[in-house]
Design a protein around this motif. Structure first.
Motif, PDB file in Angstrom:
ATOM      1  N   GLY A  69       0.799  -1.207   0.000  1.00 29.22           N
ATOM      2  CA  GLY A  69       0.000   0.000   0.000  1.00 29.22           C
ATOM      3  C   GLY A  69       0.839   1.267   0.000  1.00 29.22           C
ATOM      4  O   GLY A  69       1.853   1.349   0.694  1.00 29.22           O
ATOM      5  N   LEU A  70       0.409   2.250  -0.788  1.00 35.73           N
ATOM      6  CA  LEU A  70       1.031   3.560  -0.979  1.00 35.73           C
ATOM      7  C   LEU A  70       2.288   3.499  -1.845  1.00 35.73           C
ATOM      8  O   LEU A  70       2.796   4.543  -2.268  1.00 35.73           O
ATOM      9  N   GLY A  71       2.805   2.306  -2.117  1.00 39.77           N
ATOM     10  CA  GLY A  71       4.056   2.171  -2.847  1.00 39.77           C
ATOM     11  C   GLY A  71       3.865   2.105  -4.355  1.00 39.77           C
ATOM     12  O   GLY A  71       2.851   2.534  -4.910  1.00 39.77           O
ATOM     13  N   ASN A  72       4.854   1.539  -5.021  1.00 36.87           N
ATOM     14  CA  ASN A  72       4.795   1.368  -6.474  1.00 36.87           C
ATOM     15  C   ASN A  72       5.746   0.257  -6.876  1.00 36.87           C
ATOM     16  O   ASN A  72       6.481  -0.291  -6.033  1.00 36.87           O
ATOM     17  N   ALA A  73       5.746  -0.080  -8.157  1.00 39.01           N
ATOM     18  CA  ALA A  73       6.508  -1.227  -8.652  1.00 39.01           C
ATOM     19  C   ALA A  73       8.008  -1.097  -8.447  1.00 39.01           C
ATOM     20  O   ALA A  73       8.721  -2.104  -8.402  1.00 39.01           O
ATOM     21  N   ASP A  74       8.507   0.138  -8.289  1.00 37.56           N
ATOM     22  CA  ASP A  74       9.950   0.348  -8.217  1.00 37.56           C
ATOM     23  C   ASP A  74      10.572  -0.233  -6.953  1.00 37.56           C
ATOM     24  O   ASP A  74      11.792  -0.361  -6.870  1.00 37.56           O
ATOM     25  N   VAL A  75       9.751  -0.602  -5.970  1.00 40.10           N
ATOM     26  CA  VAL A  75      10.291  -1.227  -4.764  1.00 40.10           C
ATOM     27  C   VAL A  75      10.960  -2.565  -5.085  1.00 40.10           C
ATOM     28  O   VAL A  75      11.798  -3.053  -4.324  1.00 40.10           O
ATOM     29  N   TRP A  76      10.622  -3.143  -6.247  1.00 37.63           N
ATOM     30  CA  TRP A  76      11.102  -4.469  -6.613  1.00 37.63           C
ATOM     31  C   TRP A  76      12.375  -4.445  -7.469  1.00 37.63           C
ATOM     32  O   TRP A  76      12.743  -5.466  -8.060  1.00 37.63           O
ATOM     33  N   GLY A  77      13.065  -3.316  -7.536  1.00 37.51           N
ATOM     34  CA  GLY A  77      14.236  -3.218  -8.413  1.00 37.51           C
ATOM     35  C   GLY A  77      15.272  -4.303  -8.181  1.00 37.51           C
ATOM     36  O   GLY A  77      15.822  -4.874  -9.143  1.00 37.51           O
ATOM     37  N   ASN A  78      15.575  -4.615  -6.927  1.00 40.72           N
ATOM     38  CA  ASN A  78      16.571  -5.659  -6.647  1.00 40.72           C
ATOM     39  C   ASN A  78      16.095  -7.023  -7.109  1.00 40.72           C
ATOM     40  O   ASN A  78      16.874  -7.817  -7.660  1.00 40.72           O
ATOM     41  N   GLN A  79      14.823  -7.321  -6.886  1.00 37.41           N
ATOM     42  CA  GLN A  79      14.274  -8.615  -7.279  1.00 37.41           C
ATOM     43  C   GLN A  79      14.215  -8.746  -8.804  1.00 37.41           C
ATOM     44  O   GLN A  79      14.473  -9.833  -9.343  1.00 37.41           O
ATOM     45  N   ALA A  92       3.747  -4.130 -11.666  1.00 36.93           N
ATOM     46  CA  ALA A  92       2.711  -3.158 -12.015  1.00 36.93           C
ATOM     47  C   ALA A  92       2.481  -2.238 -10.828  1.00 36.93           C
ATOM     48  O   ALA A  92       2.854  -2.554  -9.692  1.00 36.93           O
ATOM     49  N   ASP A  93       1.884  -1.089 -11.110  1.00 36.68           N
ATOM     50  CA  ASP A  93       1.430  -0.188 -10.055  1.00 36.68           C
ATOM     51  C   ASP A  93      -0.047  -0.456  -9.812  1.00 36.68           C
ATOM     52  O   ASP A  93      -0.860  -0.377 -10.741  1.00 36.68           O
ATOM     53  N   SER A  94      -0.396  -0.794  -8.588  1.00 36.64           N
ATOM     54  CA  SER A  94      -1.792  -1.069  -8.263  1.00 36.64           C
ATOM     55  C   SER A  94      -2.663   0.172  -8.489  1.00 36.64           C
ATOM     56  O   SER A  94      -2.165   1.304  -8.571  1.00 36.64           O
ATOM     57  N   ARG A  95      -3.942  -0.053  -8.568  1.00 36.69           N
ATOM     58  CA  ARG A  95      -4.936   1.014  -8.752  1.00 36.69           C
ATOM     59  C   ARG A  95      -4.624   2.237  -7.870  1.00 36.69           C
ATOM     60  O   ARG A  95      -4.496   2.130  -6.650  1.00 36.69           O
ATOM     61  N   GLY A  96      -4.475   3.391  -8.499  1.00 36.86           N
ATOM     62  CA  GLY A  96      -4.246   4.630  -7.774  1.00 36.86           C
ATOM     63  C   GLY A  96      -2.827   4.837  -7.292  1.00 36.86           C
ATOM     64  O   GLY A  96      -2.477   5.922  -6.833  1.00 36.86           O
ATOM     65  N   HIS A  97      -1.979   3.819  -7.381  1.00 32.85           N
ATOM     66  CA  HIS A  97      -0.607   3.897  -6.916  1.00 32.85           C
ATOM     67  C   HIS A  97       0.331   4.233  -8.076  1.00 32.85           C
ATOM     68  O   HIS A  97       0.054   3.891  -9.230  1.00 32.85           O
ATOM     69  N   GLY A  98       1.450   4.854  -7.761  1.00 33.45           N
ATOM     70  CA  GLY A  98       2.461   5.088  -8.773  1.00 33.45           C
ATOM     71  C   GLY A  98       1.908   5.756 -10.017  1.00 33.45           C
ATOM     72  O   GLY A  98       1.259   6.791  -9.961  1.00 33.45           O
ATOM     73  N   ARG A  99       2.105   5.108 -11.168  1.00 29.82           N
ATOM     74  CA  ARG A  99       1.714   5.674 -12.448  1.00 29.82           C
ATOM     75  C   ARG A  99       0.290   5.304 -12.868  1.00 29.82           C
ATOM     76  O   ARG A  99      -0.225   5.807 -13.873  1.00 29.82           O
ATOM     77  N   SER A 100      -0.345   4.416 -12.106  1.00 31.10           N
ATOM     78  CA  SER A 100      -1.695   3.970 -12.467  1.00 31.10           C
ATOM     79  C   SER A 100      -2.752   4.987 -12.046  1.00 31.10           C
ATOM     80  O   SER A 100      -2.567   5.733 -11.077  1.00 31.10           O
ATOM     81  N   THR A 101      -3.852   4.987 -12.759  1.00 30.52           N
ATOM     82  CA  THR A 101      -4.947   5.890 -12.417  1.00 30.52           C
ATOM     83  C   THR A 101      -5.871   5.239 -11.393  1.00 30.52           C
ATOM     84  O   THR A 101      -5.766   4.042 -11.101  1.00 30.52           O
ATOM     85  N   ARG A 102      -6.745   6.028 -10.842  1.00 26.62           N
ATOM     86  CA  ARG A 102      -7.787   5.506  -9.959  1.00 26.62           C
ATOM     87  C   ARG A 102      -9.106   6.126 -10.386  1.00 26.62           C
ATOM     88  O   ARG A 102      -9.132   7.083 -11.170  1.00 26.62           O
ATOM     89  N   SER A 191       2.708   9.962 -10.275  1.00 25.74           N
ATOM     90  CA  SER A 191       1.262   9.871 -10.476  1.00 25.74           C
ATOM     91  C   SER A 191       0.750  10.833 -11.544  1.00 25.74           C
ATOM     92  O   SER A 191       1.245  11.960 -11.671  1.00 25.74           O
ATOM     93  N   PRO A 192      -0.276  10.414 -12.301  1.00 27.87           N
ATOM     94  CA  PRO A 192      -0.945  11.334 -13.224  1.00 27.87           C
ATOM     95  C   PRO A 192      -1.750  12.405 -12.481  1.00 27.87           C
ATOM     96  O   PRO A 192      -2.188  13.376 -13.095  1.00 27.87           O
ATOM     97  N   THR A 193      -1.938  12.205 -11.163  1.00 29.71           N
ATOM     98  CA  THR A 193      -2.604  13.216 -10.324  1.00 29.71           C
ATOM     99  C   THR A 193      -1.669  13.556  -9.161  1.00 29.71           C
ATOM    100  O   THR A 193      -1.953  13.230  -8.005  1.00 29.71           O
ATOM    101  N   PRO A 194      -0.547  14.214  -9.435  1.00 28.45           N
ATOM    102  CA  PRO A 194       0.522  14.365  -8.447  1.00 28.45           C
ATOM    103  C   PRO A 194       0.168  15.180  -7.204  1.00 28.45           C
ATOM    104  O   PRO A 194       0.853  15.076  -6.189  1.00 28.45           O
TER     105      PRO A 194
END
Length: 284
Positions: A69-79, A92-102, A191-194
């Motif tokens: 929650g509140l994060g985005n896909a970039d947390v997985w860079g090492n993995q 992916a960025d979950s709904r409303g998170h990161g670059r995804s819309t809500r 975010s598209p709604t920064p």
């Protein structure tokens, strides 16, 4: 008087040493999100009533990583850097998170799970190994109950299945508070709604107030292989709650991540990746 002063100085010195030692513990730190490699493909998938950011790396058996929650896909860079050597990695960025819309539709775990099912359909992926952290782990458990046909197995770290599985003092924890601030800064950049981070937090907090709310009977119906992982210093999720989940989910394996907290994938990437590989190979 001199003895009292010396004793006082010694006490303060000891307290400072203890404080420094605690701050040096890796479980008390929040490492920066790692740099991301260049994906094979990325885009905005039309799923349900939103546009969902996704990226693909490597090739081979597919692994879907879902952030918290509140994060985005970039947390997985090492993995990504590790698993893309021999797997197709999807983030992916979950709904409303990161670059995804809500949308105005209320957040819910069933809805977010349906987003990921739709993403897998969009990417023409039949079955994946799902690795989920926190909310991502909850989504993995939800998918195991509602769409088991999409899963080879689930590795869920720091997930809860009822709201009382979350520690009541989590918001007082300095590391967790730091994460919330970092997530807010990243939201502004991605975010598209920064400017709407507060509105987004309010919207998803309404979900956290009452969800998830699964019963032992719900968990007992899971047929997908599940590995449950939790850091031995997790700030947010109770260990005994995770132990209960392992007891109620048929065949579930429990892994305690040593010297790690809610943010284990950042604090100990090598150990975290080894845990995933062991789970996939059945060694846990």
């Amino acid at each position: 008087m001199r003895r009292i002063m010396l004793a006082t100085i010694a006490l303060f010195s000891l307290m400072a040493t203890i404080s420094a030692a605690r701050s040096a513990e890796r479980w008390a730190e929040l490492p920066a999100f790692p740099s991301m490699p260049t994906p094979n493909a990325s885009g905005m998938a039309p799923v349900n009533d939103i546009k969902m950011y996704y990226a693909e790396y490597g090739q081979g058996d597919p692994i879907l990583f879902i952030h918290g929650g509140l994060g985005n896909a970039d947390v997985w860079g090492n993995q990504i850097k590790d698993f893309a050597r021999d797997h197709l990695v999807i983030v992916a960025d979950s709904r409303g998170h990161g670059r995804s819309t809500r949308s105005e539709q209320p957040f819910g775990y069933d809805l977010m799970t349906s987003d990921y099912v739709a993403l897998l359909d969009y990417l023409k992926l039949d079955k994946v190994t799902l690795v989920g952290w926190s909310d991502g782990g909850i989504i993995g458990i939800d998918m195991a109950m509602t769409h088991p046909e999409k899963l080879k197995q689930v590795v869920a770290q720091a997930a809860n299945v009822t709201t009382d599985g979350v520690k009541s003092d989590v918001m007082n924890n300095a590391t967790f508070s730091n994460y919330i601030n970092v997530a807010g800064e990243q939201y502004k950049k991605l975010s598209p709604t920064p400017t709407e981070y507060d509105a987004f937090v309010n919207q998803i907090s309404a979900m956290w107030a009452s969800q998830p709310a699964w019963t032992a009977s719900d968990l007992s119906k899971i047929t997908v292989p599940v590995t449950l992982a939790i850091g031995d210093h997790d700030e947010a999720v109770k260990l005994d709650h995770t132990e209960m989940m392992a007891k109620e989910i048929p065949g579930a394996k429990l892994v305690i991540l040593k010297d790690a907290s809610h943010f284990a994938m950042l604090q100990d990437p090598e150990g975290y990746d080894a845990m995933i590989r062991n789970a996939m190979s059945g060694k846990q």
